[in-house]
Design a protein around this motif. Structure first.
Motif, PDB file in Angstrom:
ATOM      1  N   ASP A   1       0.725  -1.094   0.233  1.00 15.15           N
ATOM      2  CA  ASP A   1       0.033   0.034  -0.096  1.00 15.15           C
ATOM      3  C   ASP A   1       0.948   1.096  -0.028  1.00 15.15           C
ATOM      4  OD1 ASP A   1      -2.152   1.948   0.189  1.00 15.15           O
ATOM      5  OD2 ASP A   1      -2.381   1.441   2.257  1.00 15.15           O
ATOM      6  N   ALA A   2       0.576   2.183  -0.808  1.00 15.18           N
ATOM      7  CA  ALA A   2       1.306   3.337  -1.004  1.00 15.18           C
ATOM      8  C   ALA A   2       0.224   4.362  -0.742  1.00 15.18           C
ATOM      9  CB  ALA A   2       2.034   3.511  -2.304  1.00 15.18           C
ATOM     10  N   GLN A   3      -0.735   4.421   0.029  1.00 16.62           N
ATOM     11  CA  GLN A   3      -1.692   5.622   0.139  1.00 16.62           C
ATOM     12  C   GLN A   3      -1.145   6.257   1.342  1.00 16.62           C
ATOM     13  OE1 GLN A   3      -3.907   6.092  -2.135  1.00 16.62           O
ATOM     14  NE2 GLN A   3      -3.482   4.039  -3.226  1.00 16.62           N
TER      15      GLN A   3
ATOM     16  N   GLN B   1       5.673  10.764   2.776  1.00 19.31           N
ATOM     17  CA  GLN B   1       5.703   9.585   3.916  1.00 19.31           C
ATOM     18  C   GLN B   1       5.111   8.134   3.265  1.00 19.31           C
ATOM     19  OE1 GLN B   1       7.346  10.056   6.859  1.00 19.31           O
ATOM     20  NE2 GLN B   1       8.020  11.543   6.057  1.00 19.31           N
ATOM     21  N   ALA B   2       4.149   8.316   2.578  1.00 19.77           N
ATOM     22  CA  ALA B   2       3.524   7.182   1.967  1.00 19.77           C
ATOM     23  C   ALA B   2       4.438   6.484   1.179  1.00 19.77           C
ATOM     24  CB  ALA B   2       2.092   7.556   1.339  1.00 19.77           C
ATOM     25  N   LEU B   3       5.289   7.142   0.342  1.00 25.32           N
ATOM     26  CA  LEU B   3       6.275   6.463  -0.568  1.00 25.32           C
ATOM     27  C   LEU B   3       7.429   5.882   0.217  1.00 25.32           C
ATOM     28  CD1 LEU B   3       6.312   9.001  -3.518  1.00 25.32           C
ATOM     29  CD2 LEU B   3       5.373   6.693  -3.579  1.00 25.32           C
ATOM     30  N   ILE B   4       7.718   6.656   1.206  1.00 21.11           N
ATOM     31  CA  ILE B   4       8.774   6.082   2.120  1.00 21.11           C
ATOM     32  C   ILE B   4       8.392   4.619   2.915  1.00 21.11           C
ATOM     33  CG2 ILE B   4      10.060   6.475   4.397  1.00 21.11           C
ATOM     34  CD1 ILE B   4      10.366   9.111   3.562  1.00 21.11           C
ATOM     35  N   ARG B   5       7.159   4.656   3.361  1.00 25.66           N
ATOM     36  CA  ARG B   5       6.564   3.387   3.906  1.00 25.66           C
ATOM     37  C   ARG B   5       6.422   2.474   2.829  1.00 25.66           C
ATOM     38  NH1 ARG B   5       3.075   7.286   5.941  1.00 25.66           N
ATOM     39  NH2 ARG B   5       1.441   6.620   4.772  1.00 25.66           N
ATOM     40  N   ALA B   6       5.988   2.559   1.963  1.00 25.53           N
ATOM     41  CA  ALA B   6       6.034   1.831   0.588  1.00 25.53           C
ATOM     42  C   ALA B   6       7.411   1.175   0.273  1.00 25.53           C
ATOM     43  CB  ALA B   6       5.260   2.183  -0.527  1.00 25.53           C
ATOM     44  N   LYS B   7       8.214   2.078   0.154  1.00 27.13           N
ATOM     45  CA  LYS B   7       9.608   1.446   0.030  1.00 27.13           C
ATOM     46  C   LYS B   7      10.325   0.469   0.911  1.00 27.13           C
ATOM     47  CE  LYS B   7      10.937   5.306  -3.116  1.00 27.13           C
ATOM     48  NZ  LYS B   7      11.784   6.551  -3.275  1.00 27.13           N
ATOM     49  N   GLN B   8       9.798   0.736   2.517  1.00 26.87           N
ATOM     50  CA  GLN B   8      10.151  -0.016   3.494  1.00 26.87           C
ATOM     51  C   GLN B   8       9.594  -1.316   3.281  1.00 26.87           C
ATOM     52  OE1 GLN B   8       9.242   2.637   6.508  1.00 26.87           O
ATOM     53  NE2 GLN B   8      11.251   3.635   6.712  1.00 26.87           N
ATOM     54  N   ALA B   9       8.272  -1.082   2.826  1.00 27.70           N
ATOM     55  CA  ALA B   9       7.534  -2.516   2.765  1.00 27.70           C
ATOM     56  C   ALA B   9       8.099  -3.344   1.920  1.00 27.70           C
ATOM     57  CB  ALA B   9       6.209  -2.243   2.532  1.00 27.70           C
ATOM     58  N   LEU B  10       8.394  -2.763   0.623  1.00 19.77           N
ATOM     59  CA  LEU B  10       9.241  -3.540  -0.692  1.00 19.77           C
ATOM     60  C   LEU B  10      10.480  -4.228  -0.143  1.00 19.77           C
ATOM     61  CD1 LEU B  10       8.127  -1.079  -3.625  1.00 19.77           C
ATOM     62  CD2 LEU B  10       7.103  -3.432  -3.100  1.00 19.77           C
ATOM     63  N   THR B  11      11.365  -3.260   0.609  1.00 19.95           N
ATOM     64  CA  THR B  11      12.640  -3.703   0.919  1.00 19.95           C
ATOM     65  C   THR B  11      12.526  -4.978   1.885  1.00 19.95           C
ATOM     66  OG1 THR B  11      13.327  -1.496   0.830  1.00 19.95           O
ATOM     67  CG2 THR B  11      14.674  -3.022   2.426  1.00 19.95           C
ATOM     68  N   ALA B  12      11.505  -5.033   2.921  1.00 23.55           N
ATOM     69  CA  ALA B  12      11.263  -6.014   3.554  1.00 23.55           C
ATOM     70  C   ALA B  12      10.874  -7.196   2.976  1.00 23.55           C
ATOM     71  CB  ALA B  12      10.146  -5.657   4.859  1.00 23.55           C
ATOM     72  N   LEU B  13      10.036  -6.968   2.136  1.00 28.20           N
ATOM     73  CA  LEU B  13       9.442  -8.210   1.052  1.00 28.20           C
ATOM     74  C   LEU B  13      10.723  -8.577   0.540  1.00 28.20           C
ATOM     75  CD1 LEU B  13       6.035  -7.304  -0.131  1.00 28.20           C
ATOM     76  CD2 LEU B  13       6.597  -9.166   1.166  1.00 28.20           C
ATOM     77  N   SER B  14      11.557  -7.946   0.019  1.00 27.14           N
ATOM     78  CA  SER B  14      12.636  -8.534  -0.819  1.00 27.14           C
ATOM     79  C   SER B  14      13.561  -9.276  -0.138  1.00 27.14           C
ATOM     80  CB  SER B  14      13.449  -7.290  -1.593  1.00 27.14           C
ATOM     81  OG  SER B  14      14.155  -6.555  -0.628  1.00 27.14           O
ATOM     82  N   HIS B  15      13.709  -9.128   1.130  1.00 25.09           N
ATOM     83  CA  HIS B  15      14.654  -9.884   2.100  1.00 25.09           C
ATOM     84  C   HIS B  15      14.149 -11.338   2.215  1.00 25.09           C
ATOM     85  CE1 HIS B  15      17.280  -6.741   3.061  1.00 25.09           C
ATOM     86  NE2 HIS B  15      16.280  -6.033   3.439  1.00 25.09           N
ATOM     87  N   LEU B  16      12.473 -11.496   2.094  1.00 23.21           N
ATOM     88  CA  LEU B  16      12.038 -12.657   2.072  1.00 23.21           C
ATOM     89  C   LEU B  16      12.424 -13.631   1.008  1.00 23.21           C
ATOM     90  CD1 LEU B  16       8.344 -11.878   2.920  1.00 23.21           C
ATOM     91  CD2 LEU B  16      10.188 -12.697   4.585  1.00 23.21           C
ATOM     92  N   PHE B  17      12.770 -13.247  -0.077  1.00 23.91           N
ATOM     93  CA  PHE B  17      13.145 -13.945  -1.623  1.00 23.91           C
ATOM     94  C   PHE B  17      14.519 -13.867  -1.894  1.00 23.91           C
ATOM     95  CE2 PHE B  17       8.852 -12.266  -1.624  1.00 23.91           C
ATOM     96  CZ  PHE B  17       7.981 -13.512  -1.708  1.00 23.91           C
ATOM     97  N   LYS B  18      15.358 -13.412  -0.850  1.00 26.18           N
ATOM     98  CA  LYS B  18      16.747 -13.463  -1.299  1.00 26.18           C
ATOM     99  C   LYS B  18      17.374 -14.795  -1.017  1.00 26.18           C
ATOM    100  CE  LYS B  18      18.429  -8.989  -0.526  1.00 26.18           C
ATOM    101  NZ  LYS B  18      19.366  -8.018   0.338  1.00 26.18           N
ATOM    102  N   VAL B  19      18.095 -15.387  -1.951  1.00 21.91           N
ATOM    103  CA  VAL B  19      18.683 -16.771  -1.965  1.00 21.91           C
ATOM    104  C   VAL B  19      20.018 -16.848  -1.775  1.00 21.91           C
ATOM    105  CG1 VAL B  19      18.825 -18.760  -3.303  1.00 21.91           C
ATOM    106  CG2 VAL B  19      16.904 -17.419  -3.776  1.00 21.91           C
TER     107      VAL B  19
END
Length: 56
Positions: free
Chosen positions: A24-26, A38-56
């Protein structure tokens, strides 16, 4: 107002995608510059957290 989440959910369901993550970037519309930033910062943080789930 979030019109895209139901559309994306329906598309994913149609395509048979069971696992999905929507970030969500609202609020981006009808708000002041600070709230959008602030919304974009939160969205980028969420995307970064998700990217760590898929690192191999």
């Amino acid at each position: 107002m979030d019109a895209m989440t139901p559309v994306l959910n329906a598309c994913c369901q149609f395509l048979g995608i069971d696992k999905k993550w929507l970030v969500d970037a609202q609020p981006l519309q009808f708000t002041n510059q600070h709230e959008r930033e602030q919304a974009l910062i939160r969205a980028k943080q969420a995307l970064t957290a998700l990217s760590h789930l898929f690192k191999v």
